[in-house]
Enzyme design. Structure first.
Site, mmCIF file in Angstrom:
data_model
loop_
_atom_site.group_PDB
_atom_site.id
_atom_site.type_symbol
_atom_site.label_atom_id
_atom_site.label_comp_id
_atom_site.label_asym_id
_atom_site.label_seq_id
_atom_site.Cartn_x
_atom_site.Cartn_y
_atom_site.Cartn_z
ATOM 1 N N SER A 1 41.271 37.274 42.591
ATOM 2 C CA SER A 1 41.189 35.823 42.767
ATOM 3 C C SER A 1 42.558 35.232 43.128
ATOM 4 O O SER A 1 43.200 35.688 44.063
ATOM 5 C CB SER A 1 40.611 35.202 41.497
ATOM 6 O OG SER A 1 40.278 33.865 41.710
ATOM 7 N N ASP B 1 30.337 34.162 47.640
ATOM 8 C CA ASP B 1 31.384 33.607 46.776
ATOM 9 C C ASP B 1 31.586 32.127 47.082
ATOM 10 O O ASP B 1 31.943 31.756 48.194
ATOM 11 C CB ASP B 1 32.693 34.373 47.006
ATOM 12 C CG ASP B 1 33.725 34.127 45.917
ATOM 13 O OD1 ASP B 1 33.708 33.028 45.333
ATOM 14 O OD2 ASP B 1 34.536 35.028 45.658
ATOM 15 N N HIS C 1 31.833 35.380 42.220
ATOM 16 C CA HIS C 1 33.285 35.519 42.121
ATOM 17 C C HIS C 1 33.750 36.291 40.880
ATOM 18 O O HIS C 1 33.782 35.751 39.781
ATOM 19 C CB HIS C 1 33.905 34.125 42.138
ATOM 20 C CG HIS C 1 35.384 34.132 42.211
ATOM 21 N ND1 HIS C 1 36.066 34.428 43.362
ATOM 22 C CD2 HIS C 1 36.330 33.911 41.278
ATOM 23 C CE1 HIS C 1 37.360 34.356 43.123
ATOM 24 N NE2 HIS C 1 37.547 34.049 41.869
#
Length: 655
Positions: A512, A598, A644
């Site tokens: 991330s 995502d 995610h």
């Protein structure tokens, strides 16, 4: 798609169609590339998968799940089922209250459980891998538990009374509405609170003594709390303290007094504050009395309120501590936890009168171990779990690296005690450094497997993360983002100087927002590492922060700045943004996992990053066509399922 609805927007329509075609073309080309490359790793994948399954069965399946004790009843969740047992009956005689599969949610996992005060209702949130949004199911308990209500797109929920549930709804990654719903007499649902500011996110929490339900509206830097009196749950919420830029606060309650954890005052770290709640109108910050302040560079991880004591879980220079504050003797006792411990998980204690606090400790290579702190005995007790082998051959080392501005940056290192010649061993470095969030150091089977196979694992607690308190985050966000990059460079350099591996055996891992610092280092110091592994990485900061239609852009401005309104900010982001700074040079090999659905990190940015990186690496190789020239592997695996960085054991095993 917008253009298709409004024919007059012909130019806009053309650009949307063009970018859509480009996206599909890039995706198709990457999928083809992946299908060609992945068979190469088949034998290795098979061996690793079998090893990980063995470790999972050995450690995780035996560790048991957290318990929730309510009087004589104990509730716990295992394998998608919620069980009820009697506290003094062990688990021989358990009753199944709920099963994910029986309700047809086979791909979902249980995220949150809340039992009503009289134990007649149970609210559960279920989340599937492919969505950020959860579904709340309310069960009426009894001889035959039945589904009373299903509420879609729910984020948090709490019982204000036996039959009154408050909940927040989530849409486009935002939580801004609070509703109240009742289950007996005149059943109805009504809107209680709406947050107007897009930077703020709303969630709910009940004080430990169940006197108040708190409506918490938080941005990245500021908060505001409204209280619902659980004795009068239909009355309008009361404001504690109007939001003040830069002041964060959280509320607890005990014996007619509000206990407030806040960053108000100097230094801007957490402090415990006391105020009377008889007159909520005077609960504003001018009436706050300081009870306890944290030491410098200390992170408050969690805290739990009990009838006579408060326990604070703290982190300082990588070590974990318990601070027990007694409301009776007004004393503070500090207990250092085992040196191997890196993560806490507090178990649920619905009854604040209990005399014991239960929690779990773990590290990337130590499976969760259950501990109890007894207020009566004033000591820490390790709870034995049968059949789980003890990890004895792993050494934990804590180091400090000196960054460019002389700041000392903590590093946690794990390696096998039996490893000889550490400079020849492969090293996996982890980094995050954003949002004031600590680097994830919970147990992972693959980390233990690497230790057993002779790897060294290093976790770099760089600025931008939260490991040393709120100032550690402030020192690494917005116009300080480059400090995190300097910290990472200093950490890897120190590891090599101390004989932990060397550049040609070093890999860097990030997920991330950690992709920003990892990707930036890959551009500035590619010779420090041989490989980089990224999961759903944020690599195109500039273009993403210029697109205000994306769900998180406005609230993210407190982390990255606003390049649309501030030219200096735009130049600064451009100076470190991974995508913007790719150039022809000898890059390390790169493996990226991304998710087609995502909502947080747009796939288009990752596709374009991979294309640009591959082109730069090939350009460099063609310019320097000397013998034995090394061309890096740049691989993108796009997962059709999963959202995610959040997946089940089976899905993460396949990854």
């Amino acid at each position: 798609q917008e253009g298709a609805k409004v024919p007059s927007k012909r130019k806009q329509n053309t650009s949307i169609v063009t970018s859509d075609l480009l996206h599909k073309s890039l995706l198709k080309s990457e999928q083809k590339n992946w299908n060609n490359i992945s068979p190469t790793y088949k034998a290795m994948t098979k061996r690793i998968k079998e090893k990980l399954e063995d470790l999972h069965n050995m450690y995780v399946l035996n560790s048991g799940s957290p318990r929730m004790k309510f009087g004589e009843n104990v509730y716990f969740e295992e394998n998608g089922c919620i069980f009820l047992a009697k506290a003094d009956d062990g688990e021989g005689n358990t009753e199944i209250l709920f099963s994910v599969e029986d309700l047809g949610f086979s791909d979902a996992f249980i995220q949150r459980i809340r039992i009503s005060p009289d134990q007649r209702y149970m609210a559960i949130s279920l989340k599937s891998e492919n969505s950020e949004e959860a579904t709340c199911i309310i069960m009426k308990l009894g001889n035959l538990p039945v589904v009373e209500k299903v509420i879609p797109s729910v984020f948090s929920f709490e019982w204000a009374a036996n039959d009154i549930l408050y909940y927040t709804t989530q849409k486009n990654l935002k939580c801004q509405n609070v509703f109240m719903t009742t289950f007996t007499y005149q059943k109805h649902t009504k809107l209680v609170y709406t947050e107007q500011d897009a930077r703020f996110f709303v969630d709910l929490y009940c004080t430990k003594d169940r006197r108040f339900l708190t409506i918490n509206s938080n941005s990245k830097t500021t908060s505001e709390v409204w209280l619902v009196d659980c004795r009068h749950p239909f009355e309008s919420p009361a404001l504690v303290q109007a939001r003040t830029t830069g002041v964060i606060y959280h509320i607890e309650h005990r014996e007619d007094q509000l206990y407030i954890l806040t960053t108000y005052g100097e230094p801007a770290e957490y402090k415990a504050i006391l105020t009377d709640n008889y007159i909520l109108a005077s609960s504003g910050k001018e009436n706050w009395q300081l009870v306890y302040a944290l030491e410098r560079k200390t992170k408050l991880v969690d805290f739990e309120m009990f009838s006579d004591d408060c326990i604070m879980f703290l982190k300082n220079a990588g070590h974990l501590y318990l601070n027990v504050i007694s409301f009776v003797s007004h004393s503070v006792q500090s207990i250092k936890l085992p040196t191997w411990a890196c993560e806490f998980e507090l178990e649920s204690h619905p009854e604040h009168t209990t005399s014991t606090c239960y929690f779990q400790l773990s590290s990337p290579v130590h499976p969760p171990k259950r501990f109890a702190y007894s207020f009566k005995e004033n000591n820490l007790i390790e709870q034995a779990v049968q059949e789980v082998p003890i990890i004895t051959n792993c050494h934990t080392t804590r180091l400090l690296a000196k960054s460019k501005d002389e700041t000392l940056v903590p590093i946690t290192v794990f390696h096998n005690k039996n490893s000889k010649e550490l400079h020849r061993r492969p090293l996996l470095v982890h980094v995050y450094g954003a949002y004031g969030i600590d680097l994830n150091m919970s147990f992972k089977e693959e980390k233990l497997m690497l230790i057993e196979e002779g790897w060294i694992l290093a976790y770099c607690h760089v600025r931008g993360g939260g490991e040393q308190g709120l100032s550690w985050h402030r020192d690494g966000c917005q116009h300080n983002k480059l400090k995190g990059l300097h910290d990472l460079r200093a950490c890897i350099t120190l590891l090599h100087q101390l004989g932990f591996s060397q550049p040609k055996h070093t890999a860097l891992a990030a997920a991330s927002a950690g992709g920003v610092l990892a990707g930036a280092l890959c551009n500035t110091d590619p010779a420090l590492i041989r490989a980089m592994v990224l999961q759903a990485p944020f690599v195109d900061v500039l273009n993403t922060m210029m697109k205000t239609h994306l769900p998180l852009t406005i609230e993210e401005q407190e982390e990255w700045g606003n390049p649309l309104e501030d030219e200096n900010c735009m130049k600064y982001i451009k100076s470190y943004c991974p995508y913007q700074n790719i150039k022809p040079q000898c890059y390390p090999s790169v493996f990226i996992t991304a998710y087609e659905n995502d909502e947080r990190i747009p796939l288009t940015g990752i596709l374009q990053y991979v294309q640009k990186l591959r082109k730069a690496a090939l350009d460099h190789a063609s310019r320097i066509s000397k013998k034995g020239n090394w061309i890096p592997n740049i691989i993108l695996d796009v997962q059709a399922n999963g959202s995610h960085c959040d997946s089940s054991w089976e899905h993460s095993l396949n990854e």
